[in-house]
Write a protein that holds these residues in place. Structure first.
Motif, PDB file in Angstrom:
ATOM      1  N   ILE A  29       0.824  -1.210   0.000  1.00 14.53           N
ATOM      2  CA  ILE A  29       0.000   0.000   0.000  1.00 14.53           C
ATOM      3  C   ILE A  29       0.858   1.259   0.000  1.00 14.53           C
ATOM      4  CG2 ILE A  29      -1.626   1.371   1.388  1.00 14.53           C
ATOM      5  CD1 ILE A  29      -2.860  -1.275   2.345  1.00 14.53           C
ATOM      6  N   THR A  30       1.925   1.255   0.818  1.00  8.70           N
ATOM      7  CA  THR A  30       2.671   2.498   1.060  1.00  8.70           C
ATOM      8  C   THR A  30       3.969   2.627   0.264  1.00  8.70           C
ATOM      9  OG1 THR A  30       3.925   1.560   2.909  1.00  8.70           O
ATOM     10  CG2 THR A  30       1.763   2.529   3.406  1.00  8.70           C
ATOM     11  N   SER A  77       6.700   2.571   7.066  1.00 10.30           N
ATOM     12  CA  SER A  77       5.414   1.960   7.421  1.00 10.30           C
ATOM     13  C   SER A  77       5.618   0.601   8.083  1.00 10.30           C
ATOM     14  CB  SER A  77       4.529   1.810   6.183  1.00 10.30           C
ATOM     15  OG  SER A  77       5.104   0.913   5.247  1.00 10.30           O
ATOM     16  N   TRP A 132     -13.468   1.593   0.788  1.00 17.90           N
ATOM     17  CA  TRP A 132     -12.683   2.375   1.733  1.00 17.90           C
ATOM     18  C   TRP A 132     -11.441   2.924   1.044  1.00 17.90           C
ATOM     19  CZ3 TRP A 132     -12.288   0.157   7.367  1.00 17.90           C
ATOM     20  CH2 TRP A 132     -13.572  -0.121   7.846  1.00 17.90           C
ATOM     21  N   SER A 133     -10.940   4.040   1.534  1.00 13.61           N
ATOM     22  CA  SER A 133      -9.679   4.571   1.017  1.00 13.61           C
ATOM     23  C   SER A 133      -8.525   3.727   1.534  1.00 13.61           C
ATOM     24  CB  SER A 133      -9.486   6.024   1.449  1.00 13.61           C
ATOM     25  OG  SER A 133      -9.296   6.106   2.855  1.00 13.61           O
ATOM     26  N   GLN A 134      -7.381   3.758   0.826  1.00 15.99           N
ATOM     27  CA  GLN A 134      -6.215   2.999   1.279  1.00 15.99           C
ATOM     28  C   GLN A 134      -5.766   3.449   2.665  1.00 15.99           C
ATOM     29  OE1 GLN A 134      -3.183   3.298  -1.792  1.00 15.99           O
ATOM     30  NE2 GLN A 134      -3.824   1.346  -2.666  1.00 15.99           N
ATOM     31  N   LYS A 135      -5.885   4.740   2.928  1.00 17.91           N
ATOM     32  CA  LYS A 135      -5.481   5.264   4.221  1.00 17.91           C
ATOM     33  C   LYS A 135      -6.367   4.698   5.334  1.00 17.91           C
ATOM     34  CE  LYS A 135      -3.917   9.405   4.441  1.00 17.91           C
ATOM     35  NZ  LYS A 135      -3.744  10.880   4.457  1.00 17.91           N
ATOM     36  N   SER A 136      -7.671   4.562   5.083  1.00 20.57           N
ATOM     37  CA  SER A 136      -8.579   4.009   6.087  1.00 20.57           C
ATOM     38  C   SER A 136      -8.263   2.551   6.375  1.00 20.57           C
ATOM     39  CB  SER A 136     -10.034   4.141   5.612  1.00 20.57           C
ATOM     40  OG  SER A 136     -10.400   5.494   5.473  1.00 20.57           O
ATOM     41  N   LEU A 188      -5.337   1.119   5.920  1.00 19.20           N
ATOM     42  CA  LEU A 188      -4.030   1.091   6.577  1.00 19.20           C
ATOM     43  C   LEU A 188      -4.159   1.405   8.066  1.00 19.20           C
ATOM     44  CD1 LEU A 188      -0.937   0.863   6.193  1.00 19.20           C
ATOM     45  CD2 LEU A 188      -0.906   3.327   5.796  1.00 19.20           C
ATOM     46  N   TYR A 189      -4.892   2.455   8.404  1.00 20.29           N
ATOM     47  CA  TYR A 189      -5.056   2.832   9.804  1.00 20.29           C
ATOM     48  C   TYR A 189      -5.821   1.769  10.591  1.00 20.29           C
ATOM     49  CZ  TYR A 189      -3.349   7.529   8.680  1.00 20.29           C
ATOM     50  OH  TYR A 189      -2.571   8.586   8.293  1.00 20.29           O
ATOM     51  N   TYR A 236      -3.363  -0.954  11.417  1.00 19.20           N
ATOM     52  CA  TYR A 236      -2.549  -0.526  12.554  1.00 19.20           C
ATOM     53  C   TYR A 236      -3.331  -0.634  13.864  1.00 19.20           C
ATOM     54  CZ  TYR A 236       1.169   1.457   9.579  1.00 19.20           C
ATOM     55  OH  TYR A 236       2.207   1.625   8.699  1.00 19.20           O
TER      56      TYR A 236
END
Length: 423
Positions: A43-44, A49, A107-111, A113-114, A117
């Motif tokens: 993803i990143t 990351s 969902w967005s990639q950031k969502s 990813l978070y 985490y």
């Protein structure tokens, strides 16, 4: 002294069940960590990351560790481990849902990813209970006189799972993708949960049930600080693993430096565990209690040299061999450390001592991942790995020079004392 029986611990049925539970659990856990690493880096495309994955797990694991040890010493161990596995299955199922086509499409990639985490963070709280519970449970299954042999087989099982878990993760990512790989992990965790109930409930040996938590924690810390063999082994291994955490950067090496893809990544990730488990199986036949301190120093020194070679290598087979031998040396270190802990720790304090161990050694893996990700961001990937290996060598040399007591540590008499006590 009687000839060593390499299968002494395996002659106990409950111990074999315990090994099976631990195998499936560690197989699933190590496989899950690899799948998460692969997905996050995909993803990143940022090594930082990968460091954050370690940080997200180590913060709750360290902050909760001592309290977890107190709780473990106050509770029945079999059922407590069952509760831990049940919560772990929820985390695995959550990761499975997060990587589903429905979620990734909406969902967005950031969502995503978070959220990953976040689940790793809650897994860190859970992990603070696993180590102390498992360490305490195995001591209730086998007699004290075969603790060294039980430590060898338990560690070998752990390492075998960490061989097959990462390798299988690399292949399943290629075969069925990240999403269904996480489904396999969820099934493995459920299987370990069911098998665990073939072990009966165990008595609580702590005579101070209901003791004030702060007093209990103080006693655990005081014991570790006063027992120089335990403190020295944990400190040395923590520093070595902290600065030798090159495995956290394996996705970078596999994708960008060695260019070997997901299958090569699985092989690289499994190589240290292959070396470690072979070494541990040998120690079942050849005890390493004599001159344990010197052997531990030598093993961690060899580990540091292998990490430096791996960092400098641009050829896949050299990198693979370097990681294999890093596992050989790490296997020796692990068996010696576990033997020290089992022989030196009173039954009623096993949970608290194992918690301190998890803070020193277990969490240093995640701190090592964070350190590797940070230094890779600042120095570059190769320089970061070589720096870590060099710091490991400096740590070993310094410890050997300033601590002759630890350098001369020998566990032979401790083993004889336990044999005499239970013969």
């Amino acid at each position: 002294m009687q000839k060593q029986d390499p299968y002494a611990a395996l002659r106990f049925k409950e111990f074999n069940i315990f090994l099976l539970v631990r195998f499936f659990l560690v197989f699933g856990w190590s496989m899950q960590f690899i799948v998460i690493e692969w997905e996050v880096y995909s993803i990143t495309k940022d090594p930082w990351s990968l460091g954050l994955i370690g940080l997200m797990e180590v913060i709750p694991a360290v902050s909760m560790a001592l309290f977890a040890g107190h709780i473990v010493d106050q509770r029945e161990k079999r059922n407590l481990l069952a509760i831990c596995i049940a919560f772990f299955s929820l985390i695995s199922f959550g990761l499975f849902l997060l990587t589903s086509p429905e979620i990734t499409a909406n969902w967005s990639q950031k969502s995503v990813l978070y959220s990953i985490y976040g689940l790793v963070f809650f897994g860190g709280f859970l992990r603070s209970f696993f180590g102390p519970t498992i360490f305490s449970l195995v001591a209730l299954i086998v007699p004290k006189k075969i603790y060294p042999n039980a430590a060898t087989w338990s560690s070998s099982t752990w390492q075998t799972a960490t061989i097959l878990g990462p390798a299988f993760a690399g292949f399943t990512i290629n075969w069925i993708g990240v999403h269904w790989s996480l489904c396999v992990i969820f099934a493995l965790v459920l299987l370990s949960f069911l098998i665990l109930f073939f072990i009966p409930k165990k008595p609580i040996l702590n005579p101070k049930i209901g003791e004030n938590v702060w007093k209990s924690l103080g006693e655990g810390i005081k014991f570790v600080a006063s027992e120089k063999a335990v403190l020295g082994a944990l400190t040395l291994d923590m520093i070595a693993v902290l600065f030798g955490g090159a495995v956290a950067l394996l996705p970078v090496f596999a994708q960008d430096i060695l260019e070997v893809g997901s299958q090569g990544f699985g092989m690289l990730r499994a190589a240290p565990a292959v070396g470690a488990v072979l070494t541990m199986l040998v120690t079942a036949y050849i005890p390493i209690s004599k001159n344990a301190g010197l052997k531990l120093l030598g093993a961690i020194f060899g580990f540091g040299v292998c990490i430096i070679i791996f960092g400098l290598s641009t050829m896949f087979w050299i990198s693979l061999i370097a990681l294999f031998f890093s596992g050989v040396f790490d296997g020796v270190s692990m068996v010696i450390r576990q033997t020290i802990l089992q022989l030196k720790t009173p039954d009623e304090m096993r949970g608290r001592v194992a918690s301190v161990n998890s803070m020193f050694v277990g969490s240093s893996n995640e701190l090592g991942a964070f350190e590797s990700g940070l230094t890779a961001k600042l120095m570059g990937t190769v320089t970061a790995v070589v720096f870590g290996g060099t710091m490991t060598l400096i740590t070993v040399i310094t410890t050997g020079l300033i601590s002759p007591t630890f350098r001369n540590l020998d566990l032979t008499e401790d083993v004889k004392a336990h044999e005499a006590l239970e013969s």
